[in-house]
Design an enzyme around this catalytic site. Structure first.
Site, PDB file in Angstrom:
ATOM      1  N   HIS A 157      34.874 -13.769  11.096  1.00 17.28           N
ATOM      2  CA  HIS A 157      34.554 -13.325  12.328  1.00 17.28           C
ATOM      3  C   HIS A 157      33.676 -14.871  12.452  1.00 17.28           C
ATOM      4  CE1 HIS A 157      35.126  -9.549   9.884  1.00 17.28           C
ATOM      5  NE2 HIS A 157      34.995  -9.026  11.684  1.00 17.28           N
ATOM      6  N   GLY A 158      33.502 -15.789  11.807  1.00 17.54           N
ATOM      7  CA  GLY A 158      33.158 -17.005  12.445  1.00 17.54           C
ATOM      8  C   GLY A 158      31.637 -17.470  12.443  1.00 17.54           C
TER       9      GLY A 158
END
Length: 192
Positions: A157-158
């Site tokens: 999800h970064g």
């Protein structure tokens, strides 16, 4: 059925005292009985000896060189152990708290404190960073020496963590947690 009341001469009735005593005594016996039946079921929920053996993990860190990392398992979770370079330590020390999304150190070894680099490590061993390797967003496992801050990066999800394991960018709400740990000697780390 009529209730018999007696009067002690001061106008106070004592007709219900025997019945009250019987209710209380019956309730007490029932509570003890239920407790003696329930205790074996409650006691069987305690962890077994195999689980208690995993309460702590001893790790030999003598072969860990500067700038290297290792991962060990503790209580079913990965624990990242990184021997940071002096440059990584200095970069982490220079980050102002105002730039951090989570200002809690999340370090049970020091109690409560701000997320300074010194509070994320143990005094005297600032080069060694020990963290639970589970992203605080959805429980993914971040990649080491990656991301915008050369710390840890969760590609799912970064989320980007810096070299002290503090969240700097992405959806993760908290810094990577630090487990309780100690150093019985220079080459051994005990997690838990």
């Amino acid at each position: 059925m009529a209730t018999t009341e007696t009067n002690d001469g001061h106008g106070e009735a004592h007709g219900e005292t025997r019945r009250d005593f019987l209710y209380i005594a019956t309730g007490a016996v029932a509570a003890v009985g239920i407790g003696s039946i329930a205790w074996p079921f409650i006691d069987q929920m305690n962890p077994d000896a195999a689980s208690l053996a995993l309460a702590s993990t001893s790790v030999d860190i003598s072969a860990l060189g500067e700038g290297e990392s290792m991962t060990v398992m503790w209580r079913g979770k990965p624990v990242f152990i990184r021997k940071r370079t002096p440059t990584e330590v200095e970069e982490a020390k220079e980050v102002p708290l105002s730039e951090l999304r989570d200002t809690d150190a999340r370090n049970p070894n020091i109690g409560t404190g701000e997320a300074t680099d010194a509070n994320r490590a143990v005094q005297g061993r600032e080069d060694l960073l020990v963290m639970i390797g589970v992203c605080t967003h959805l429980g993914c496992i971040p990649l080491g020496q990656a991301g915008d801050f050369d710390g840890w990066f969760c590609p799912c999800h970064g989320s980007h963590y810096d070299t002290a394991g503090r969240i700097r960018r992405g959806p993760a709400p908290e810094n990577l947690a630090i487990p309780p740990y100690s150093f019985p000697d220079e080459s051994t780390l005990v997690v838990g």
